[in-house]
Design an enzyme around this catalytic site. Structure first.
Site, mmCIF file in Angstrom:
data_model
loop_
_atom_site.group_PDB
_atom_site.id
_atom_site.type_symbol
_atom_site.label_atom_id
_atom_site.label_comp_id
_atom_site.label_asym_id
_atom_site.label_seq_id
_atom_site.Cartn_x
_atom_site.Cartn_y
_atom_site.Cartn_z
ATOM 1 N N CYS A 58 -20.961 12.527 -10.833
ATOM 2 C CA CYS A 58 -20.784 11.278 -11.606
ATOM 3 C C CYS A 58 -21.994 10.359 -11.519
ATOM 4 C CB CYS A 58 -19.541 10.538 -11.142
ATOM 5 S SG CYS A 58 -18.038 11.490 -11.378
ATOM 6 N N HIS A 93 -20.175 3.138 -13.682
ATOM 7 C CA HIS A 93 -19.510 4.409 -13.914
ATOM 8 C C HIS A 93 -18.026 4.114 -14.106
ATOM 9 C CE1 HIS A 93 -17.980 8.358 -13.563
ATOM 10 N NE2 HIS A 93 -17.510 8.209 -12.344
ATOM 11 N N ASN A 130 -12.575 9.205 -16.890
ATOM 12 C CA ASN A 130 -13.799 9.485 -16.129
ATOM 13 C C ASN A 130 -14.530 10.675 -16.762
ATOM 14 O OD1 ASN A 130 -15.750 10.182 -14.275
ATOM 15 N ND2 ASN A 130 -14.427 9.967 -12.480
HETATM 16 O O1 UT7 Z 1 -16.072 9.455 -10.282
HETATM 17 C C1 UT7 Z 1 -15.899 9.243 -8.933
HETATM 18 C C2 UT7 Z 1 -14.819 10.061 -8.460
HETATM 19 N N1 UT7 Z 1 -13.506 9.621 -8.533
HETATM 20 C C3 UT7 Z 1 -13.050 8.412 -8.279
HETATM 21 O O2 UT7 Z 1 -13.755 7.459 -8.139
HETATM 22 C C4 UT7 Z 1 -11.573 8.275 -8.110
HETATM 23 C C5 UT7 Z 1 -11.295 7.516 -6.861
HETATM 24 N N2 UT7 Z 1 -9.896 7.394 -6.567
HETATM 25 C C6 UT7 Z 1 -8.977 6.793 -7.359
HETATM 26 O O3 UT7 Z 1 -9.277 6.401 -8.472
HETATM 27 C C7 UT7 Z 1 -7.576 6.591 -6.824
HETATM 28 O O4 UT7 Z 1 -7.577 6.861 -5.437
HETATM 29 C C8 UT7 Z 1 -6.527 7.471 -7.521
HETATM 30 C C9 UT7 Z 1 -6.276 6.967 -8.929
HETATM 31 C C10 UT7 Z 1 -6.980 8.907 -7.548
HETATM 32 C C11 UT7 Z 1 -5.182 7.394 -6.769
HETATM 33 O O5 UT7 Z 1 -4.775 6.051 -6.649
HETATM 34 P P1 UT7 Z 1 -4.275 5.514 -5.226
HETATM 35 O O6 UT7 Z 1 -3.821 4.128 -5.433
HETATM 36 O O7 UT7 Z 1 -5.411 5.749 -4.243
HETATM 37 O O8 UT7 Z 1 -3.034 6.400 -4.923
HETATM 38 P P2 UT7 Z 1 -2.782 7.457 -3.740
HETATM 39 O O9 UT7 Z 1 -3.703 8.622 -3.826
HETATM 40 O O10 UT7 Z 1 -2.748 6.700 -2.445
HETATM 41 O O11 UT7 Z 1 -1.327 7.955 -4.090
HETATM 42 C C12 UT7 Z 1 -0.213 7.049 -4.142
HETATM 43 C C13 UT7 Z 1 1.020 7.801 -4.608
HETATM 44 C C14 UT7 Z 1 1.219 9.137 -3.901
HETATM 45 O O12 UT7 Z 1 2.614 9.315 -3.669
HETATM 46 P P3 UT7 Z 1 3.233 9.057 -2.219
HETATM 47 O O13 UT7 Z 1 2.506 9.988 -1.302
HETATM 48 O O14 UT7 Z 1 2.966 7.615 -1.923
HETATM 49 O O15 UT7 Z 1 4.681 9.388 -2.423
HETATM 50 C C15 UT7 Z 1 0.771 10.146 -4.927
HETATM 51 O O16 UT7 Z 1 1.409 11.398 -4.772
HETATM 52 O O17 UT7 Z 1 0.910 8.115 -6.000
HETATM 53 C C16 UT7 Z 1 1.200 9.490 -6.211
HETATM 54 N N3 UT7 Z 1 0.445 9.964 -7.353
HETATM 55 C C17 UT7 Z 1 0.935 9.929 -8.613
HETATM 56 N N4 UT7 Z 1 2.097 9.505 -9.108
HETATM 57 C C18 UT7 Z 1 2.267 9.598 -10.437
HETATM 58 C C19 UT7 Z 1 -0.814 10.472 -7.379
HETATM 59 N N5 UT7 Z 1 -1.157 10.787 -8.648
HETATM 60 C C20 UT7 Z 1 -0.099 10.457 -9.419
HETATM 61 C C21 UT7 Z 1 0.149 10.533 -10.797
HETATM 62 N N6 UT7 Z 1 1.336 10.096 -11.261
HETATM 63 N N7 UT7 Z 1 -0.760 11.020 -11.657
#
Ligand code: UT7
Length: 326
Positions: free
Chosen positions: A116, A253, A283
Site C-alpha cells: 500500500c 492512503h 482499499n
Molecule cells: O492498507 C493498509 C492495510 N490495512 C489496513 O490499514 C487495515 C487496518 N485495520 C483495520 O482497518 C481494522 O482493524 C479492521 C476494519 C480490519 C477491523 O476493525 P476493528 O475495529 O479493528 O475490529 P476487530 O478486528 O477488533 O474485530 C472486531 C469484531 C470481531 O468479532 P469479536 O471477536 O469481537 O466477536 C470480528 O470477528 O468484528 C468482527 N468482524 C466483523 N464483523 C462483521 C471482523 N470483520 C467483520 C465483518 N463483519 N466484515
C-alpha cells in the site's frame, strides 16, 4: 552553476473498473453487514475488475488519462514505474506490459513492490530519475487488483479491498531549492520487516508456488498505522522545509476512515483539508493515493500551486510520506 532541478507532477489520471460491489453484495457471501463495514471502515462500495481485465489494463487507462492531462504523448515517455502488488504475471514487470500496450518505444520500465506504500515509494524512485536528468517524462502508476488476493470466506479481509489505478506524469522543472518551488519537495520512507507477519499473502513463487490469499491482523495494523504514520508525515515535512500547518491538502492512503481520522487527530489536522475516497474505492493499495488525488483535482478542490502531502502504510510493514507542490 547548473540549475536546481525538481520533478513536478504535470498530469494526473485514474481508472476504476465498471463493476461495483456493494456492502450488501458482500453480506450475501460472508457473515457481515453494511452497518458493520460502514461503522468500522467507512467503506460503502468497491470496484472489481473483470476476469479478462488484468492490472496492466487498469494501469494503461490511468496512464493515458494522466498523459492527456499533462499534454504529453506516449512517444514522450522515457520512464515507466508501476507500483503494484498484483502484477499480471510473475515476470515481466507489469511496467513492461504497460509499455507494450501503450506503444511506448524503448525506455526504462520496472515495478516497485511496497504494497500500500508502493505509490509513495515509486514516486521517490522516479523523483531521483527526473531530478537528476535521467528522465524527462516519467509515468508513475499505482495499479492494483486486490480482489484477486481475497479469501472470499474471510469476512475480516474481503470487505476491505478493491481494484483500481491512478497515475501521474513527472517532468523536470527548474527550482530555487526552496520550499516555494513547484514539484516534489521531500520524502520519508520507512519499513519494519519484523512486522511482516501482520499483513501478508500466504503464497508465492519461491514458497508454495501459489498466488495465495491476503492475511491480516487488522487491529494490530490499525494501531501501527495511527501511531507511526504521524512521524513519517512530520519527517517528510521537515525534509521539504515546510510545516504541517502550511499544507493545503492531505491525501492519505485510503484503508480505513478511522485510520485517516486517527492520524488527522494526532497531527491536529483540519479535517476539511483531508481527502477521503475510501467510501467509494475501499482499499486499492498502491492505487489509492493517485486515485484520491485525481478525484480531488477533478472536483476542483486541489489546484495547481497547492501544497499537498501524501501518506501511506501497508504490508512490510512499510509506510511513508511525500510533500509536493503541484
Ligand atoms: O492498507 C493498509 C492495510 N490495512 C489496513 O490499514 C487495515 C487496518 N485495520 C483495520 O482497518 C481494522 O482493524 C479492521 C476494519 C480490519 C477491523 O476493525 P476493528 O475495529 O479493528 O475490529 P476487530 O478486528 O477488533 O474485530 C472486531 C469484531 C470481531 O468479532 P469479536 O471477536 O469481537 O466477536 C470480528 O470477528 O468484528 C468482527 N468482524 C466483523 N464483523 C462483521 C471482523 N470483520 C467483520 C465483518 N463483519 N466484515
Amino acid at each position: 552553476m547548473s540549475a536546481f532541478m525538481r520533478s513536478a507532477i504535470t498530469g494526473v489520471g485514474s481508472y476504476l473498473p465498471e463493476t461495483i460491489v456493494s456492502n450488501a453484495d458482500l453480506a450475501r457471501i460472508v457473515d457481515t453487514s453494511d452497518e458493520w463495514i460502514v461503522e468500522r471502515t467507512g467503506i460503502r462500495q468497491r470496484h472489481r475488475a473483470r476476469d479478462d481485465q488484468p492490472t496492466s489494463d487498469l494501469a494503461v487507462e490511468a496512464a493515458l488519462a494522466a498523459l492527456k492531462d499533462a499534454g504529453r504523448d506516449v512517444g514522450d515517455v522515457d520512464l515507466i514505474i508501476v507500483a503494484t502488488t498484483t502484477p499480471d504475471l510473475t515476470f515481466p514487470a507489469t511496467a513492461a506490459i504497460v509499455q507494450k500496450k501503450l506503444g511506448v518505444p524503448v525506455c526504462a520500465a520496472f515495478d516497485v513492490q511496497a504494497v500500500c506504500s508502493g505509490f509513495v515509494y515509486a514516486l521517490s524512485v522516479a523523483d531521483g530519475f527526473v531530478a537528476r536528468g535521467q528522465a524527462r517524462c516519467a509515468l508513475v502508476i499505482g495499479a492494483e487488483e486486490m480482489t484477486r488476493l481475497m479469501d472470499w470466506s474471510d469476512r475480516t479481509t474481503c470487505v476491505l479491498f478493491g481494484d483500481g489505478a491512478g497515475a501521474v506524469v513527472l517532468e523536470p522543472v527548474e527550482g530555487r531549492n526552496t520550499p516555494a518551488d513547484t514539484g516534489i519537495l521531500g520524502f520519508a520512507l520507512r519499513s519494519d520487516g519484523r512486522k511482516s507477519d501482520l499483513l501478508y499473502v500466504d503464497g508465492g513463487v519461491a514458497t508454495d508456488g501459489r498466488v495465495g490469499h491476503l492475511r491480516m491482523q487488522g487491529n494490530q495494523v490499525f494501531r501501527h498505522a495511527v501511531i507511526n504514520i504521524a512521524e513519517a508525515i512530520e519527517a517528510a515535512a521537515a525534509a521539504a522545509g515546510i510545516t504541517i500547518a502550511e499544507v493545503d491538502w492531505f491525501v492519505p492512503h485510503q484503508a480505513n476512515q478511522r485510520i485517516i481520522k486517527g492520524v488527522g487527530e494526532r497531527l491536529g489536522l483540519d479535517e476539511n483539508k483531508v481527502i477521503s475516497t475510501v467510501s467509494h474505492h475501499a482499499n486499492t493499495s498502491a492505487a489509492s493515493i493517485p486515485l484520491a488525488l485525481d478525484t480531488a483535482i477533478r472536483d476542483g478542490r486541489i489546484r495547481r500551486g497547492d501544497l499537498v502531502l501524501f501518506e501511506a502504510m501497508g504490508g512490510g510493514l512499510t509506510w511513508g510520506a511525500c510533500a509536493v507542490r503541484l
